[in-house]
Design a protein around this motif. Structure first.
Motif, PDB file in Angstrom:
ATOM      1  N   MET A 105       8.025   7.492 -26.830  1.00 17.73           N
ATOM      2  CA  MET A 105       7.006   7.292 -26.116  1.00 17.73           C
ATOM      3  C   MET A 105       6.179   6.252 -26.187  1.00 17.73           C
ATOM      4  O   MET A 105       5.367   5.789 -24.842  1.00 17.73           O
ATOM      5  CB  MET A 105       6.040   8.503 -27.359  1.00 17.73           C
ATOM      6  CG  MET A 105       6.827   9.698 -26.311  1.00 17.73           C
ATOM      7  SD  MET A 105       6.815  10.384 -24.184  1.00 17.73           S
ATOM      8  CE  MET A 105       5.030  10.464 -24.328  1.00 17.73           C
ATOM      9  N   GLU A 106       5.799   5.518 -27.700  1.00 20.05           N
ATOM     10  CA  GLU A 106       5.497   4.491 -27.732  1.00 20.05           C
ATOM     11  C   GLU A 106       5.938   3.081 -26.661  1.00 20.05           C
ATOM     12  O   GLU A 106       4.642   2.106 -25.665  1.00 20.05           O
ATOM     13  CB  GLU A 106       5.244   3.450 -29.318  1.00 20.05           C
ATOM     14  CG  GLU A 106       5.056   2.588 -29.276  1.00 20.05           C
ATOM     15  CD  GLU A 106       4.902   2.192 -30.497  1.00 20.05           C
ATOM     16  OE1 GLU A 106       5.010   1.131 -30.773  1.00 20.05           O
ATOM     17  OE2 GLU A 106       6.033   2.917 -31.620  1.00 20.05           O
ATOM     18  N   TYR A 107       7.186   3.142 -26.701  1.00 21.39           N
ATOM     19  CA  TYR A 107       7.970   2.243 -25.904  1.00 21.39           C
ATOM     20  C   TYR A 107       7.537   2.289 -24.434  1.00 21.39           C
ATOM     21  O   TYR A 107       7.157   1.778 -23.673  1.00 21.39           O
ATOM     22  CB  TYR A 107       9.167   2.049 -26.414  1.00 21.39           C
ATOM     23  CG  TYR A 107       9.696   0.958 -27.760  1.00 21.39           C
ATOM     24  CD1 TYR A 107      10.344   0.111 -27.549  1.00 21.39           C
ATOM     25  CD2 TYR A 107       9.725   1.707 -28.300  1.00 21.39           C
ATOM     26  CE1 TYR A 107      10.508  -1.080 -28.713  1.00 21.39           C
ATOM     27  CE2 TYR A 107       9.529   1.153 -30.105  1.00 21.39           C
ATOM     28  CZ  TYR A 107      10.261  -0.497 -29.768  1.00 21.39           C
ATOM     29  OH  TYR A 107      10.016  -1.554 -30.563  1.00 21.39           O
ATOM     30  N   ILE A 108       7.920   3.641 -24.240  1.00 15.14           N
ATOM     31  CA  ILE A 108       7.461   4.311 -22.064  1.00 15.14           C
ATOM     32  C   ILE A 108       6.399   4.260 -22.225  1.00 15.14           C
ATOM     33  O   ILE A 108       5.379   3.316 -21.175  1.00 15.14           O
ATOM     34  CB  ILE A 108       8.028   5.231 -22.280  1.00 15.14           C
ATOM     35  CG1 ILE A 108       9.783   5.533 -22.512  1.00 15.14           C
ATOM     36  CG2 ILE A 108       7.512   6.372 -20.864  1.00 15.14           C
ATOM     37  CD1 ILE A 108       9.963   7.546 -22.193  1.00 15.14           C
ATOM     38  N   TRP A 109       5.143   4.121 -22.904  1.00 16.16           N
ATOM     39  CA  TRP A 109       3.646   3.742 -22.483  1.00 16.16           C
ATOM     40  C   TRP A 109       3.450   2.381 -22.675  1.00 16.16           C
ATOM     41  O   TRP A 109       2.825   2.170 -21.741  1.00 16.16           O
ATOM     42  CB  TRP A 109       2.699   4.884 -23.148  1.00 16.16           C
ATOM     43  CG  TRP A 109       3.077   6.584 -22.597  1.00 16.16           C
ATOM     44  CD1 TRP A 109       3.818   7.013 -23.319  1.00 16.16           C
ATOM     45  CD2 TRP A 109       2.054   6.465 -21.504  1.00 16.16           C
ATOM     46  NE1 TRP A 109       3.080   8.370 -22.873  1.00 16.16           N
ATOM     47  CE2 TRP A 109       2.602   7.996 -21.230  1.00 16.16           C
ATOM     48  CE3 TRP A 109       1.822   6.378 -20.608  1.00 16.16           C
ATOM     49  CZ2 TRP A 109       2.195   8.885 -20.367  1.00 16.16           C
ATOM     50  CZ3 TRP A 109       1.116   7.188 -19.478  1.00 16.16           C
ATOM     51  CH2 TRP A 109       1.737   8.032 -19.531  1.00 16.16           C
ATOM     52  N   THR A 110       4.081   1.635 -23.401  1.00 17.61           N
ATOM     53  CA  THR A 110       4.000  -0.066 -23.152  1.00 17.61           C
ATOM     54  C   THR A 110       4.168  -0.479 -22.087  1.00 17.61           C
ATOM     55  O   THR A 110       3.837  -1.796 -21.599  1.00 17.61           O
ATOM     56  CB  THR A 110       4.626  -0.439 -24.690  1.00 17.61           C
ATOM     57  OG1 THR A 110       3.988   0.300 -25.879  1.00 17.61           O
ATOM     58  CG2 THR A 110       4.392  -2.318 -24.334  1.00 17.61           C
ATOM     59  N   LEU A 111       5.901   0.268 -21.584  1.00 17.17           N
ATOM     60  CA  LEU A 111       6.339  -0.346 -20.417  1.00 17.17           C
ATOM     61  C   LEU A 111       4.800   0.031 -19.101  1.00 17.17           C
ATOM     62  O   LEU A 111       5.164  -0.505 -18.762  1.00 17.17           O
ATOM     63  CB  LEU A 111       7.503   0.123 -20.226  1.00 17.17           C
ATOM     64  CG  LEU A 111       8.518  -0.318 -21.465  1.00 17.17           C
ATOM     65  CD1 LEU A 111       9.640   0.115 -21.509  1.00 17.17           C
ATOM     66  CD2 LEU A 111       9.421  -1.960 -20.720  1.00 17.17           C
ATOM     67  N   LEU A 112       4.869   1.168 -19.120  1.00 16.39           N
ATOM     68  CA  LEU A 112       3.627   1.688 -18.333  1.00 16.39           C
ATOM     69  C   LEU A 112       2.301   0.623 -18.304  1.00 16.39           C
ATOM     70  O   LEU A 112       2.328   0.387 -17.276  1.00 16.39           O
ATOM     71  CB  LEU A 112       3.343   3.013 -18.681  1.00 16.39           C
ATOM     72  CG  LEU A 112       5.037   4.267 -17.897  1.00 16.39           C
ATOM     73  CD1 LEU A 112       4.529   5.332 -18.475  1.00 16.39           C
ATOM     74  CD2 LEU A 112       4.940   3.685 -16.718  1.00 16.39           C
ATOM     75  N   CYS A 113       1.966   0.336 -19.588  1.00 15.09           N
ATOM     76  CA  CYS A 113       0.676   0.115 -19.128  1.00 15.09           C
ATOM     77  C   CYS A 113       1.323  -1.725 -18.706  1.00 15.09           C
ATOM     78  O   CYS A 113      -0.138  -2.115 -17.728  1.00 15.09           O
ATOM     79  CB  CYS A 113      -0.054  -0.348 -20.761  1.00 15.09           C
ATOM     80  SG  CYS A 113      -0.257   1.076 -21.144  1.00 15.09           S
ATOM     81  N   PHE A 114       1.668  -1.142 -19.173  1.00 10.26           N
ATOM     82  CA  PHE A 114       2.174  -3.612 -18.564  1.00 10.26           C
ATOM     83  C   PHE A 114       2.502  -3.532 -17.167  1.00 10.26           C
ATOM     84  O   PHE A 114       1.771  -4.610 -16.667  1.00 10.26           O
ATOM     85  CB  PHE A 114       3.556  -4.515 -19.570  1.00 10.26           C
ATOM     86  CG  PHE A 114       3.640  -5.571 -19.169  1.00 10.26           C
ATOM     87  CD1 PHE A 114       2.802  -6.428 -19.306  1.00 10.26           C
ATOM     88  CD2 PHE A 114       5.334  -5.856 -18.991  1.00 10.26           C
ATOM     89  CE1 PHE A 114       3.611  -7.867 -18.332  1.00 10.26           C
ATOM     90  CE2 PHE A 114       5.511  -7.074 -17.725  1.00 10.26           C
ATOM     91  CZ  PHE A 114       4.424  -7.623 -18.219  1.00 10.26           C
ATOM     92  N   ALA A 115       3.022  -2.278 -16.837  1.00 10.43           N
ATOM     93  CA  ALA A 115       3.682  -2.535 -15.240  1.00 10.43           C
ATOM     94  C   ALA A 115       1.824  -1.578 -14.346  1.00 10.43           C
ATOM     95  O   ALA A 115       1.354  -2.691 -13.534  1.00 10.43           O
ATOM     96  CB  ALA A 115       4.305  -1.756 -14.671  1.00 10.43           C
ATOM     97  N   ILE A 116       1.481  -1.104 -15.142  1.00 10.81           N
ATOM     98  CA  ILE A 116       0.268  -0.473 -14.124  1.00 10.81           C
ATOM     99  C   ILE A 116      -0.500  -2.118 -14.319  1.00 10.81           C
ATOM    100  O   ILE A 116      -1.664  -2.323 -14.105  1.00 10.81           O
ATOM    101  CB  ILE A 116      -0.853   0.373 -15.241  1.00 10.81           C
ATOM    102  CG1 ILE A 116       0.410   1.288 -14.905  1.00 10.81           C
ATOM    103  CG2 ILE A 116      -2.141   0.393 -14.448  1.00 10.81           C
ATOM    104  CD1 ILE A 116      -0.138   2.720 -15.524  1.00 10.81           C
TER     105      ILE A 116
END
Length: 416
Positions: free
Chosen positions: A244-255
């Motif tokens: 979850m930490e890595y997935i949300w980190t990637l989503l934050c970067f894309a957003i």
């Protein structure tokens, strides 16, 4: 709205700072000490053995790789510590922020705290969490023992400093980061929710929606990152929380990249955004389907992509700032702060540096503060422009009314 923004800025500024326990505000017996320094490492030996053979002197913090040339293994670190006279027969505490390993901490052979399951690979179970051990020393010296094991992980060993001090001081320090991150994450979530509500009513402002989405996403990501708030209130497994930490980190970067594209419409190339989305999307799928060792290794291997993206973003901001757009300058400062924090945490996660605090959280907090300043200024300028237009309209209506009245009087004079 204005009162909310002012209150948010004040609270955000106070809380997002990296507070530390100050020696100037504490008496001598309350001062915290690090337990860094020389420890003896007994390779593949556990406390259950009772006696230890010849060990190797290592300087903590240190990884397994640095100590014995193996990234994943197990063993026991031991150190004798002289108790300051003023601390004897007083309640002391040792705070262990977290380690990239399972661990069990002992004082004079008595286990006080543990995280995960320590042992050979068939017995080992990883868990990232902070713990505080309490004891009351009655002798001049005590012996600290730290069992550690790490398998199927990028890193392992005694890599993070631990701290000792008076119980009250240690509790104050260890709780501070937890409460600070909880409050800041809550404020981020509330701010994001507010922006999403604004975007619902102002459907032509995509920036509000994307900015709100970034705030909410980062708040969720913070729940699974250091200091691992999820571990206090849920029973989510280490593997699930890490994913979850890595997935949300990637989503934050894309957003975040898409938000920059909206802010610099006409300057920011679409192919850069699409490229980031494709890379982040692939990494998210791999993270969801593979064990930590696979997706963590891949994540840190391809994260260098953010450097050219950052330099491109910096180029766009500088080009936009030349047009005397103060918002561009503010965004440039904020983006530099965010990327600096992310890079420092990347270096820490790679084992290059040993920074005590996570830097992404305060960096993003400062960025959001700058965004609030920009939103407040735009809101104030828009309100002033509306007042000016209303006044101008009132004056125009008054003038037209006066002219119409004069024409009517002239017509009445002609008729009579």
């Amino acid at each position: 709205m204005k009162q909310f923004v002012v209150l948010f800025i004040v609270v955000f500024t106070l809380i997002s700072s990296n507070f530390t326990v100050s020696a100037h505000t504490l008496s001598a017996e309350n001062r915290l000490h690090t337990l860094d320094g020389e420890w003896v490492f007994y390779y593949k030996e556990m406390m259950t053995k009772g006696t230890f053979e010849q060990g190797k002197v290592v300087h903590i913090p240190s990884s397994f790789q640095k100590s014995v040339g193996v990234r994943n293994t197990y063993g026991t670190y031991i150190r004798k510590w002289s108790v300051p006279k003023e601390w004897r027969n007083h309640r002391l505490a040792v705070h262990i922020p977290f380690e990239y390993s399972a661990y069990a901490f002992y004082v004079d052979g008595k286990k006080l705290v543990s995280v995960g399951e320590v042992g050979p690979e068939n017995l080992h179970e990883t868990l990232l969490a902070s713990r505080t051990a309490y004891f009351t020393p009655s002798k001049d010296t005590v012996t600290f023992q730290m069992e550690m094991s790490s398998f199927q992980q990028m890193r392992g060993g005694f890599e993070n400093s631990i701290y000792i001090g008076n119980q009250a001081a240690v509790d104050r320090q260890s709780n501070l980061q937890f409460y600070r991150n909880t409050v800041v994450s809550g404020l981020m979530f509330m701010m994001g929710l507010l922006m999403l509500i604004f975007a619902w009513f102002l459907k032509d402002l995509r920036e509000f929606f994307v900015f709100g989405l970034f705030c909410v996403s980062f708040a969720i990501r913070s729940f699974f990152a250091v200091p691992f708030l999820y571990e206090k209130v849920t029973s989510i497994s280490y593997v699930g929380a890490t994913k979850m930490e890595y997935i949300w980190t990637l989503l934050c970067f894309a957003i975040f990249i898409y938000l920059m594209k909206l802010y610099y419409e006409g300057f920011f190339a679409k192919w850069v955004v699409y490229s980031v989305w494709v890379i982040c999307g692939l990494l998210i799928v791999i993270t969801a389907l593979t064990p930590p060792l696979v997706f963590q290794t891949l994540f840190f291997s391809v994260s260098w992509v953010m450097l050219p993206v950052f330099f491109y973003l910096l180029y766009v901001m500088i080009h936009s700032a030349r047009l005397n757009k103060w918002v561009s300058r503010l965004n440039m400062i904020g983006a530099i702060i965010v990327f600096s924090g992310v890079i420092l945490d990347y270096l820490k996660g790679s084992g290059v540096t040993t920074i005590r605090y996570e830097m992404t959280m305060p960096a993003v907090a400062l960025y959001l503060l700058l965004q609030l300043i920009a939103i407040a200024k735009d809101f104030a300028e828009g309100r002033m422009e509306l007042i000016r237009l209303n006044q101008s309209l009132d004056e125009e209506v008054a003038l037209q009314t006066k002219q119409l009245k004069e024409k009517n009087e002239q017509l009445e004079a002609l008729v009579w």
